[in-house]
Design a protein around this motif. Structure first.
Motif, PDB file in Angstrom:
ATOM      1  N   LEU A   1      17.816   3.027  24.670  1.00  0.00           N
ATOM      2  CA  LEU A   1      17.504   4.450  24.597  1.00  0.00           C
ATOM      3  C   LEU A   1      18.140   5.066  23.355  1.00  0.00           C
ATOM      4  O   LEU A   1      17.489   5.816  22.615  1.00  0.00           O
ATOM      5  CB  LEU A   1      18.011   5.141  25.855  1.00  0.00           C
ATOM      6  CG  LEU A   1      17.402   6.498  26.204  1.00  0.00           C
ATOM      7  CD1 LEU A   1      15.912   6.361  26.475  1.00  0.00           C
ATOM      8  CD2 LEU A   1      18.091   7.086  27.424  1.00  0.00           C
ATOM      9  N   ARG A   2      19.401   4.755  23.099  1.00  0.00           N
ATOM     10  CA  ARG A   2      20.078   5.293  21.931  1.00  0.00           C
ATOM     11  C   ARG A   2      19.404   4.824  20.640  1.00  0.00           C
ATOM     12  O   ARG A   2      19.179   5.604  19.718  1.00  0.00           O
ATOM     13  CB  ARG A   2      21.550   4.879  21.935  1.00  0.00           C
ATOM     14  CG  ARG A   2      22.338   5.464  20.759  1.00  0.00           C
ATOM     15  CD  ARG A   2      23.754   4.935  20.705  1.00  0.00           C
ATOM     16  NE  ARG A   2      24.566   5.423  21.811  1.00  0.00           N
ATOM     17  CZ  ARG A   2      25.034   4.665  22.788  1.00  0.00           C
ATOM     18  NH1 ARG A   2      24.775   3.356  22.811  1.00  0.00           N
ATOM     19  NH2 ARG A   2      25.772   5.186  23.747  1.00  0.00           N
ATOM     20  N   ASP A   3      19.062   3.537  20.575  1.00  0.00           N
ATOM     21  CA  ASP A   3      18.410   3.019  19.374  1.00  0.00           C
ATOM     22  C   ASP A   3      17.047   3.662  19.150  1.00  0.00           C
ATOM     23  O   ASP A   3      16.663   3.966  18.017  1.00  0.00           O
ATOM     24  CB  ASP A   3      18.243   1.497  19.469  1.00  0.00           C
ATOM     25  CG  ASP A   3      19.539   0.749  19.190  1.00  0.00           C
ATOM     26  OD1 ASP A   3      20.417   1.320  18.515  1.00  0.00           O
ATOM     27  OD2 ASP A   3      19.684  -0.397  19.658  1.00  0.00           O
ATOM     28  N   ILE A  37      26.276  10.946  32.143  1.00  0.00           N
ATOM     29  CA  ILE A  37      26.708  12.173  31.474  1.00  0.00           C
ATOM     30  C   ILE A  37      26.972  11.923  29.989  1.00  0.00           C
ATOM     31  O   ILE A  37      26.567  12.704  29.127  1.00  0.00           O
ATOM     32  CB  ILE A  37      27.966  12.729  32.165  1.00  0.00           C
ATOM     33  CG1 ILE A  37      27.632  13.166  33.596  1.00  0.00           C
ATOM     34  CG2 ILE A  37      28.564  13.900  31.383  1.00  0.00           C
ATOM     35  CD1 ILE A  37      28.844  13.528  34.429  1.00  0.00           C
ATOM     36  N   GLU A  38      27.636  10.817  29.694  1.00  0.00           N
ATOM     37  CA  GLU A  38      27.961  10.494  28.306  1.00  0.00           C
ATOM     38  C   GLU A  38      26.701  10.264  27.472  1.00  0.00           C
ATOM     39  O   GLU A  38      26.561  10.810  26.363  1.00  0.00           O
ATOM     40  CB  GLU A  38      28.830   9.234  28.275  1.00  0.00           C
ATOM     41  CG  GLU A  38      29.114   8.706  26.877  1.00  0.00           C
ATOM     42  CD  GLU A  38      29.727   7.313  26.905  1.00  0.00           C
ATOM     43  OE1 GLU A  38      30.265   6.902  25.871  1.00  0.00           O
ATOM     44  OE2 GLU A  38      29.654   6.640  27.946  1.00  0.00           O
ATOM     45  N   LEU A  39      25.772   9.465  28.001  1.00  0.00           N
ATOM     46  CA  LEU A  39      24.581   9.096  27.233  1.00  0.00           C
ATOM     47  C   LEU A  39      23.644  10.280  27.032  1.00  0.00           C
ATOM     48  O   LEU A  39      23.159  10.529  25.922  1.00  0.00           O
ATOM     49  CB  LEU A  39      23.849   7.958  27.942  1.00  0.00           C
ATOM     50  CG  LEU A  39      22.682   7.310  27.206  1.00  0.00           C
ATOM     51  CD1 LEU A  39      23.119   6.766  25.854  1.00  0.00           C
ATOM     52  CD2 LEU A  39      22.072   6.194  28.057  1.00  0.00           C
ATOM     53  N   VAL A  40      23.391  11.033  28.094  1.00  0.00           N
ATOM     54  CA  VAL A  40      22.502  12.194  27.984  1.00  0.00           C
ATOM     55  C   VAL A  40      23.121  13.252  27.074  1.00  0.00           C
ATOM     56  O   VAL A  40      22.425  13.882  26.268  1.00  0.00           O
ATOM     57  CB  VAL A  40      22.195  12.777  29.376  1.00  0.00           C
ATOM     58  CG1 VAL A  40      21.472  14.117  29.258  1.00  0.00           C
ATOM     59  CG2 VAL A  40      21.349  11.797  30.176  1.00  0.00           C
ATOM     60  N   LEU A  50      22.565  16.169  21.998  1.00  0.00           N
ATOM     61  CA  LEU A  50      23.126  16.784  20.796  1.00  0.00           C
ATOM     62  C   LEU A  50      22.502  16.230  19.522  1.00  0.00           C
ATOM     63  O   LEU A  50      22.297  16.958  18.547  1.00  0.00           O
ATOM     64  CB  LEU A  50      24.641  16.562  20.758  1.00  0.00           C
ATOM     65  CG  LEU A  50      25.474  17.340  21.777  1.00  0.00           C
ATOM     66  CD1 LEU A  50      26.928  16.878  21.722  1.00  0.00           C
ATOM     67  CD2 LEU A  50      25.386  18.843  21.520  1.00  0.00           C
ATOM     68  N   ALA A  51      22.166  14.944  19.528  1.00  0.00           N
ATOM     69  CA  ALA A  51      21.757  14.282  18.285  1.00  0.00           C
ATOM     70  C   ALA A  51      20.254  14.245  18.059  1.00  0.00           C
ATOM     71  O   ALA A  51      19.819  14.080  16.917  1.00  0.00           O
ATOM     72  CB  ALA A  51      22.302  12.846  18.262  1.00  0.00           C
ATOM     73  N   ARG A  76      14.009  15.460  19.713  1.00  0.00           N
ATOM     74  CA  ARG A  76      12.941  14.829  20.484  1.00  0.00           C
ATOM     75  C   ARG A  76      13.431  14.507  21.900  1.00  0.00           C
ATOM     76  O   ARG A  76      12.719  14.743  22.880  1.00  0.00           O
ATOM     77  CB  ARG A  76      12.468  13.551  19.777  1.00  0.00           C
ATOM     78  CG  ARG A  76      11.447  12.711  20.544  1.00  0.00           C
ATOM     79  CD  ARG A  76      10.108  13.375  20.624  1.00  0.00           C
ATOM     80  NE  ARG A  76       9.122  12.522  21.274  1.00  0.00           N
ATOM     81  CZ  ARG A  76       7.920  12.926  21.653  1.00  0.00           C
ATOM     82  NH1 ARG A  76       7.546  14.177  21.441  1.00  0.00           N
ATOM     83  NH2 ARG A  76       7.074  12.092  22.220  1.00  0.00           N
ATOM     84  N   PHE A  77      14.621  13.962  21.996  1.00  0.00           N
ATOM     85  CA  PHE A  77      15.187  13.671  23.315  1.00  0.00           C
ATOM     86  C   PHE A  77      15.327  14.951  24.129  1.00  0.00           C
ATOM     87  O   PHE A  77      14.958  14.983  25.317  1.00  0.00           O
ATOM     88  CB  PHE A  77      16.541  12.983  23.183  1.00  0.00           C
ATOM     89  CG  PHE A  77      17.182  12.668  24.508  1.00  0.00           C
ATOM     90  CD1 PHE A  77      16.928  11.465  25.139  1.00  0.00           C
ATOM     91  CD2 PHE A  77      18.020  13.586  25.134  1.00  0.00           C
ATOM     92  CE1 PHE A  77      17.502  11.170  26.381  1.00  0.00           C
ATOM     93  CE2 PHE A  77      18.593  13.304  26.372  1.00  0.00           C
ATOM     94  CZ  PHE A  77      18.335  12.094  26.986  1.00  0.00           C
ATOM     95  N   ARG A  78      15.867  16.007  23.533  1.00  0.00           N
ATOM     96  CA  ARG A  78      16.062  17.267  24.265  1.00  0.00           C
ATOM     97  C   ARG A  78      14.740  17.780  24.825  1.00  0.00           C
ATOM     98  O   ARG A  78      14.676  18.231  25.973  1.00  0.00           O
ATOM     99  CB  ARG A  78      16.684  18.322  23.351  1.00  0.00           C
ATOM    100  CG  ARG A  78      18.134  18.117  23.046  1.00  0.00           C
ATOM    101  CD  ARG A  78      18.780  19.389  22.514  1.00  0.00           C
ATOM    102  NE  ARG A  78      18.125  19.894  21.313  1.00  0.00           N
ATOM    103  CZ  ARG A  78      18.418  19.500  20.083  1.00  0.00           C
ATOM    104  NH1 ARG A  78      19.361  18.579  19.893  1.00  0.00           N
ATOM    105  NH2 ARG A  78      17.801  20.008  19.043  1.00  0.00           N
ATOM    106  N   ALA A  79      13.697  17.747  24.008  1.00  0.00           N
ATOM    107  CA  ALA A  79      12.399  18.278  24.440  1.00  0.00           C
ATOM    108  C   ALA A  79      11.821  17.458  25.595  1.00  0.00           C
ATOM    109  O   ALA A  79      11.315  18.021  26.577  1.00  0.00           O
ATOM    110  CB  ALA A  79      11.432  18.294  23.261  1.00  0.00           C
TER     111      ALA A  79
END
Length: 288
Positions: A152-154, A193-196, A201-202, A205-208
């Protein structure tokens, strides 16, 4: 109202915003200030009072009956997976505190051995989309499929991984919906909590996408990628649950027989034999 996050209310609001009046047979009239349905419209469709539905969204009532949940799910046009998620959010059960120690995900030894014998790219994905184990063919297919990486992070933060997916936007929608389904209502887990928090923040696209509250079980299908060495690759993508291993999945990528994709994958396999990656083989424990 307690001090827990209002997951039920957030889900209801997000799904309400995605349903237009036309989808549920409500005639449009006048200027609307909301993108989807109004609260009172959902209440009417579900057969509950507007005041009661408001309490649900505000988190002042978090234990609706199964009948009420089913009525609301019908009003919001939820599919089976979203209905199950809604029911999980409304289940009265103890919540884990953030300070609780993280649970370790350990790949079963039999699965680790199986990875070595498979003649196709294969890896084990944890509950939070961490790569817990991978064979050398998986690493040859994508350097991001290394033990300890987080898919997910990548996908959201690594430009190389974004370029790897031919349909990156479609992949992000699927990953987010699958991630939410995997985590379920366990939103107090420290790893979650850490990953989301990091991705919110970064990555805009993820936020939306996260705000949409989409829920979907990730299953097999087709995966089209733009490989930097062999070009376009269109592979079958299988996700198999590992019995007795929580939410771990065995992911196998394989081409159609006697296809150009099979030839390209053979080239990658030959290259991986010349340059093995022993550090990527086997299973490791990963804090999740």
């Amino acid at each position: 109202m307690d001090d827990q996050p209002n997951a039920l209310g957030n889900f209801l609001r997000a799904r309400r915003d995605l349903i237009t009046p036309e989808k549920v047979g409500i005639a449009m009239s006048g200027t609307r200030r909301v993108p989807g349905l109004r609260r009172e419209e959902v209440a009417m469709l579900a057969g509950v009072s507007a005041q009661y539905y408001l309490r649900l969204e505000q988190g002042r009532d978090r234990r609706p009956s199964a009948q009420v949940l089913e009525s609301i799910a019908h009003a919001l046009l939820l599919d089976d997976e979203a209905r199950d998620y809604l029911a999980a959010l409304a289940t009265d059960r103890p919540r884990r505190r953030r300070s609780q120690s993280a649970v370790k995900e350990t790949v079963p030894s039999g699965t680790s051995k199986l990875l070595r014998t498979l003649g196709q790219p294969a890896f084990v994905e944890g509950r939070y989309m961490d790569v817990l184990a991978a064979n050398s063919l998986a690493v040859a297919f994508s350097p991001q499929l290394t033990v300890g990486a987080n898919r997910l992070r990548d996908l959201f933060l690594n430009p190389a991984e974004q370029a790897f997916f031919s349909d990156w936007e479609g992949a992000t929608r699927q990953f987010i919906a699958g991630f939410r389904n995997s985590v379920g209502a366990d939103i107090n887990d420290p790893r979650f909590i850490e990953l989301v928090g990091e991705l919110s923040l970064a990555s805009p696209r993820f936020r939306a996408l996260w705000a949409r509250q989409d829920v979907k079980k990730l299953q097999g299908g087709r995966m089209r990628s733009d490989h930097p060495q062999v070009g376009s690759l269109d592979l079958n993508h299988e996700k198999l649950a590992i019995p007795g291993a929580g939410n771990m999945m065995l992911v196998i990528l394989h081409p159609d027989p006697q296809s150009q994709d099979a030839e390209k994958l053979s080239l990658l396999a030959s290259a991986s034999l010349e340059s093995p990656h022993p550090e990527e083989l086997g299973a490791r424990s990963h804090e999740a």
